[in-house]
Design a protein around this motif. Structure first.
Motif, PDB file in Angstrom:
ATOM      1  N   LEU A 114     -42.936  11.453 -14.070  1.00  0.00           N
ATOM      2  CA  LEU A 114     -42.598  10.494 -15.279  1.00  0.00           C
ATOM      3  C   LEU A 114     -43.689  10.164 -16.167  1.00  0.00           C
ATOM      4  CD1 LEU A 114     -41.688   7.511 -12.565  1.00  0.00           C
ATOM      5  CD2 LEU A 114     -40.069   9.232 -13.848  1.00  0.00           C
TER       6      LEU A 114
ATOM      7  N   ALA B 143     -43.085  12.719 -18.961  1.00  0.00           N
ATOM      8  CA  ALA B 143     -41.919  12.892 -19.314  1.00  0.00           C
ATOM      9  C   ALA B 143     -41.985  12.911 -20.942  1.00  0.00           C
ATOM     10  CB  ALA B 143     -41.135  11.849 -18.921  1.00  0.00           C
TER      11      ALA B 143
ATOM     12  N   MET C 262     -39.634  11.863 -22.730  1.00  0.00           N
ATOM     13  CA  MET C 262     -38.555  10.960 -23.236  1.00  0.00           C
ATOM     14  C   MET C 262     -38.823   9.699 -22.500  1.00  0.00           C
ATOM     15  SD  MET C 262     -35.474  12.463 -20.937  1.00  0.00           S
ATOM     16  CE  MET C 262     -35.586  13.977 -21.520  1.00  0.00           C
ATOM     17  N   GLU C 263     -38.169   8.680 -23.281  1.00  0.00           N
ATOM     18  CA  GLU C 263     -38.368   7.373 -22.938  1.00  0.00           C
ATOM     19  C   GLU C 263     -37.675   7.266 -21.053  1.00  0.00           C
ATOM     20  OE1 GLU C 263     -36.629   2.603 -23.531  1.00  0.00           O
ATOM     21  OE2 GLU C 263     -36.049   4.433 -24.956  1.00  0.00           O
ATOM     22  N   VAL C 264     -38.750   6.814 -20.284  1.00  0.00           N
ATOM     23  CA  VAL C 264     -38.314   6.570 -18.971  1.00  0.00           C
ATOM     24  C   VAL C 264     -37.675   5.215 -18.780  1.00  0.00           C
ATOM     25  CG1 VAL C 264     -39.538   6.346 -16.773  1.00  0.00           C
ATOM     26  CG2 VAL C 264     -40.429   8.080 -18.340  1.00  0.00           C
ATOM     27  N   ASP C 265     -36.364   5.419 -18.204  1.00  0.00           N
ATOM     28  CA  ASP C 265     -35.762   4.246 -17.868  1.00  0.00           C
ATOM     29  C   ASP C 265     -35.525   4.492 -16.370  1.00  0.00           C
ATOM     30  OD1 ASP C 265     -33.896   6.234 -18.069  1.00  0.00           O
ATOM     31  OD2 ASP C 265     -32.809   5.362 -19.666  1.00  0.00           O
TER      32      ASP C 265
ATOM     33  N   TYR D 145     -33.668   7.817 -15.753  1.00  0.00           N
ATOM     34  CA  TYR D 145     -34.570   8.889 -15.642  1.00  0.00           C
ATOM     35  C   TYR D 145     -35.413   8.876 -14.203  1.00  0.00           C
ATOM     36  CZ  TYR D 145     -37.765  12.587 -17.215  1.00  0.00           C
ATOM     37  OH  TYR D 145     -38.320  13.723 -17.035  1.00  0.00           O
ATOM     38  N   GLU D 146     -35.604   7.577 -13.904  1.00  0.00           N
ATOM     39  CA  GLU D 146     -36.573   7.593 -12.668  1.00  0.00           C
ATOM     40  C   GLU D 146     -35.441   7.983 -11.331  1.00  0.00           C
ATOM     41  OE1 GLU D 146     -39.209   3.587 -13.682  1.00  0.00           O
ATOM     42  OE2 GLU D 146     -37.347   3.403 -12.564  1.00  0.00           O
TER      43      GLU D 146
ATOM     44  N   PHE E  96     -33.032  10.035 -11.721  1.00  0.00           N
ATOM     45  CA  PHE E  96     -33.018  11.574 -11.833  1.00  0.00           C
ATOM     46  C   PHE E  96     -34.136  12.394 -11.315  1.00  0.00           C
ATOM     47  CE2 PHE E  96     -34.842  14.887 -14.754  1.00  0.00           C
ATOM     48  CZ  PHE E  96     -34.016  16.084 -14.289  1.00  0.00           C
ATOM     49  N   THR E  97     -35.421  11.740 -11.519  1.00  0.00           N
ATOM     50  CA  THR E  97     -36.625  12.483 -10.988  1.00  0.00           C
ATOM     51  C   THR E  97     -36.692  12.173  -9.748  1.00  0.00           C
ATOM     52  OG1 THR E  97     -37.798  11.938 -13.235  1.00  0.00           O
ATOM     53  CG2 THR E  97     -39.322  12.390 -11.309  1.00  0.00           C
TER      54      THR E  97
END
Length: 261
Positions: free
Chosen positions: A137, A140, A142-145, A148-149, A151-152
């Motif tokens: 994270l 990243a 890109m913006e972490v939303d 994305y959390e 997905f990670t």
């Protein structure tokens, strides 16, 4: 299933090892990862020929038919020379062209300024892997939303499962117990090893960690494989690190994206 591109061949191998579905329809190959639908390059179509006139719309329609719930479009072309086809049509259709450099090495050299302060070892404990989640994270682009959390987290579970199954190793550079830099190395069992996700925390960059870690992992990898494979962004500084330890350019990998709205 014959795949010419070394980049896509190893991509599909990694996906299969992680439980994804890979199916050859004849016209294209479908890679599907139901466990992580937000993973663009776990849910894509791979074509065997460049885009012909009118092909962009047809291929986007193919993707929408195969992945009706997807918020993205991800298409690949199984080639090695970077030949796209009708690039103006792709732009008009909203597709972004991404060209990556597929690099290989059969031997490596130590970086000119290796890091001698950190400890380089395999990730092993639950704490190591939990640090890996937060490390991803922090790195990243890109913006972490929340999406994305999620997905990670799902991707981390898959990567750890590959390691636990004996398909490869995840390596880290540590300051004490704190993870600074990381990468994965996965083996196909037939002489190839593919690098994954070379990352260094923002506060630890400029210390020679990535180059030293790539060399450390490569030295280990060449005890189990004849050829190491890494895929790099041609415009990002990391490619110079890979070249400095002995990797050379072998192919161009072509990927086409329409990101979520």
């Amino acid at each position: 299933m014959e795949i010419e591109s070394l980049g896509f061949r190893t991509d599909l191998l990694l996906l299969s090892m992680g439980g994804s579905e890979v199916h050859d329809t004849g016209a294209y190959v479908v890679a599907r990862t139901p466990a992580n639908p937000g993973f663009w390059w776990g849910n894509f179509l791979l074509y065997r020929t460049p885009f012909a006139p009118g092909g962009a719309k047809r291929r986007i329609d193919d993707f929408r038919r195969e992945f009706p719930e997807a918020q993205h479009v991800a298409l690949g072309v199984d080639s090695t020379d970077g030949e796209v086809g009708v690039e103006d049509e792709l732009t008009a259709a909203g597709l972004t062209v991404e060209r990556s450099v597929v690099m290989t090495a059969q031997q490596v050299v130590q970086p000119q300024r290796p890091n001698e302060q950190s400890t380089f070892r395999f990730l092993s404990s639950d704490d190591d892997w939990e640090q890996m989640y937060h490390h991803n994270l922090a790195c990243a682009e890109m913006e972490v939303d929340s999406a994305y959390e999620e997905f990670t987290r799902r991707k981390l579970v898959t990567n750890r499962a590959r390691v636990d199954a004996g398909h490869g190793k995840w390596f880290g550079a540590f300051d004490g117990d704190r993870l600074q830099s990381s990468l994965g190395l996965i083996f196909d069992g037939n002489g190839l090893a593919r690098f994954q996700s070379v990352l260094t925390s923002p506060e630890d960059r400029g210390r020679g960690l990535a180059g030293t870690l790539v060399h450390h992992a490569s030295t280990y990898g060449l005890t189990r494989a004849k050829t190491l494979v890494i895929v790099a962004d041609p415009d990002y500084l990391a490619i110079r690190i890979y070249r400095a330890v002995g990797f050379t350019d072998a192919e161009t990998q072509l990927q086409f994206i329409v990101p979520p709205a």
